[in-house]
Design a protein around this motif. Structure first.
Motif, PDB file in Angstrom:
ATOM      1  N   VAL A 138     -45.199  23.621  -1.581  1.00  0.00           N
ATOM      2  CA  VAL A 138     -46.118  24.109  -0.551  1.00  0.00           C
ATOM      3  C   VAL A 138     -46.504  25.550  -0.882  1.00  0.00           C
ATOM      4  CG1 VAL A 138     -46.378  24.684   1.900  1.00  0.00           C
ATOM      5  CG2 VAL A 138     -45.143  22.609   1.231  1.00  0.00           C
ATOM      6  N   ARG A 139     -47.786  25.830  -0.751  1.00  0.00           N
ATOM      7  CA  ARG A 139     -48.307  27.183  -0.941  1.00  0.00           C
ATOM      8  C   ARG A 139     -48.909  27.616   0.398  1.00  0.00           C
ATOM      9  NH1 ARG A 139     -49.453  29.673  -5.655  1.00  0.00           N
ATOM     10  NH2 ARG A 139     -49.295  27.716  -6.778  1.00  0.00           N
ATOM     11  N   THR A 140     -48.644  28.865   0.788  1.00  0.00           N
ATOM     12  CA  THR A 140     -49.216  29.403   2.032  1.00  0.00           C
ATOM     13  C   THR A 140     -49.907  30.726   1.736  1.00  0.00           C
ATOM     14  OG1 THR A 140     -47.282  30.724   2.686  1.00  0.00           O
ATOM     15  CG2 THR A 140     -47.299  28.396   3.355  1.00  0.00           C
ATOM     16  N   SER A 141     -50.582  31.257   2.736  1.00  0.00           N
ATOM     17  CA  SER A 141     -51.252  32.546   2.555  1.00  0.00           C
ATOM     18  C   SER A 141     -50.245  33.689   2.438  1.00  0.00           C
ATOM     19  CB  SER A 141     -52.213  32.801   3.710  1.00  0.00           C
ATOM     20  OG  SER A 141     -51.523  32.733   4.933  1.00  0.00           O
ATOM     21  N   HIS A 142     -49.002  33.502   2.922  1.00  0.00           N
ATOM     22  CA  HIS A 142     -47.976  34.548   2.860  1.00  0.00           C
ATOM     23  C   HIS A 142     -46.974  34.340   1.728  1.00  0.00           C
ATOM     24  CE1 HIS A 142     -49.573  35.916   6.581  1.00  0.00           C
ATOM     25  NE2 HIS A 142     -49.120  34.908   7.282  1.00  0.00           N
ATOM     26  N   ASP A 143     -47.040  33.221   1.055  1.00  0.00           N
ATOM     27  CA  ASP A 143     -46.019  32.886   0.065  1.00  0.00           C
ATOM     28  C   ASP A 143     -46.687  32.093  -1.050  1.00  0.00           C
ATOM     29  OD1 ASP A 143     -43.803  32.096  -1.335  1.00  0.00           O
ATOM     30  OD2 ASP A 143     -43.143  30.650   0.142  1.00  0.00           O
ATOM     31  N   ASP A 144     -46.798  32.668  -2.206  1.00  0.00           N
ATOM     32  CA  ASP A 144     -47.580  32.022  -3.256  1.00  0.00           C
ATOM     33  C   ASP A 144     -46.747  31.428  -4.387  1.00  0.00           C
ATOM     34  OD1 ASP A 144     -46.751  34.333  -4.450  1.00  0.00           O
ATOM     35  OD2 ASP A 144     -48.736  34.989  -5.082  1.00  0.00           O
ATOM     36  N   THR A 145     -45.447  31.152  -4.179  1.00  0.00           N
ATOM     37  CA  THR A 145     -44.666  30.543  -5.258  1.00  0.00           C
ATOM     38  C   THR A 145     -45.123  29.121  -5.541  1.00  0.00           C
ATOM     39  OG1 THR A 145     -42.951  29.577  -3.859  1.00  0.00           O
ATOM     40  CG2 THR A 145     -42.626  31.870  -4.575  1.00  0.00           C
ATOM     41  N   GLY A 146     -45.598  28.429  -4.525  1.00  0.00           N
ATOM     42  CA  GLY A 146     -46.014  27.043  -4.698  1.00  0.00           C
ATOM     43  C   GLY A 146     -44.881  26.054  -4.603  1.00  0.00           C
TER      44      GLY A 146
END
Length: 190
Positions: A58-66
């Motif tokens: 999962v990728r979010t606008s606050h967390d880009d590890t994927g």
């Protein structure tokens, strides 16, 4: 009366080039006659599915590890269009600090499980969720996630299809009618 026919295992490959077609926060698959969806979720804003050569996260606008990580509690929910026997889910990019919560339907069946692959046991269902929730903070500002993994694949079996057999009641009625016929014939002869 019914008997069950044999079942065979089906694998849904979630790695890039596999069985999942992704559009934002939703993915779809259709394998061996079973279709379904995968939805990304997070407490952070704008969760969407990310896909790598080793699996999905999962990728979010606050967390880009994927990856699926616990910094913002991320999860993937799998929904199948029919009920199946869940066999296992396999993870990749796993280290010794990683673990996952597993839900079948809305019931948590595993809390912080490190089992890879995770074996569902003899569970018949049409939905499951994998959640990453491990995070640590120092001084309430320097936070990092202990969980940081992806889902590589999951396996299921078609639930056995019942095959109708002749009803025992019909066999009983036929047998009783035969006995009645034999008795009547014996009375006519004797």
């Amino acid at each position: 009366m019914m008997i069950a026919t044999g079942a065979h295992a089906t694998t849904v490959n979630l790695m890039s080039g596999g069985d999942l077609h992704i559009l934002g926060s939703k993915g779809t698959f259709n394998v061996d006659g079973v279709s379904g969806t995968v939805h990304a979720g997070s407490y952070a804003h704008n969760p969407r599915i990310s896909q790598f050569h080793h699996g999905i996260g999962v990728r979010t606008s606050h967390d880009d590890t994927g990856n699926l990580d616990g910094l913002w509690d991320e999860w993937l929910t799998f929904t199948l269009h029919k009920t199946v026997r869940l066999i296992s889910v396999t993870f990749a990019h796993v280290d010794t600090t990683d673990d996952w919560d597993v839900y079948v339907g809305h019931t948590r069946v595993a809390n912080d499980s490190p089992s890879n692959p995770y074996d569902f046991g003899n569970v018949i269902a049409s939905a499951f969720t994998i959640l990453a929730d491990g995070h640590k903070c120092k001084l309430y500002i320097f936070c990092k996630s202990d969980d940081n993994f992806v889902i590589k694949k999951f396996e299921f079996e078609h639930t056995p299809a019942p095959v109708p057999l002749p009803a025992p009641g019909l066999l009983l009625i036929g047998g009783l009618a035969g006995f009645g016929f034999m008795r009547r014939r014996k009375q006519q002869v004797g």
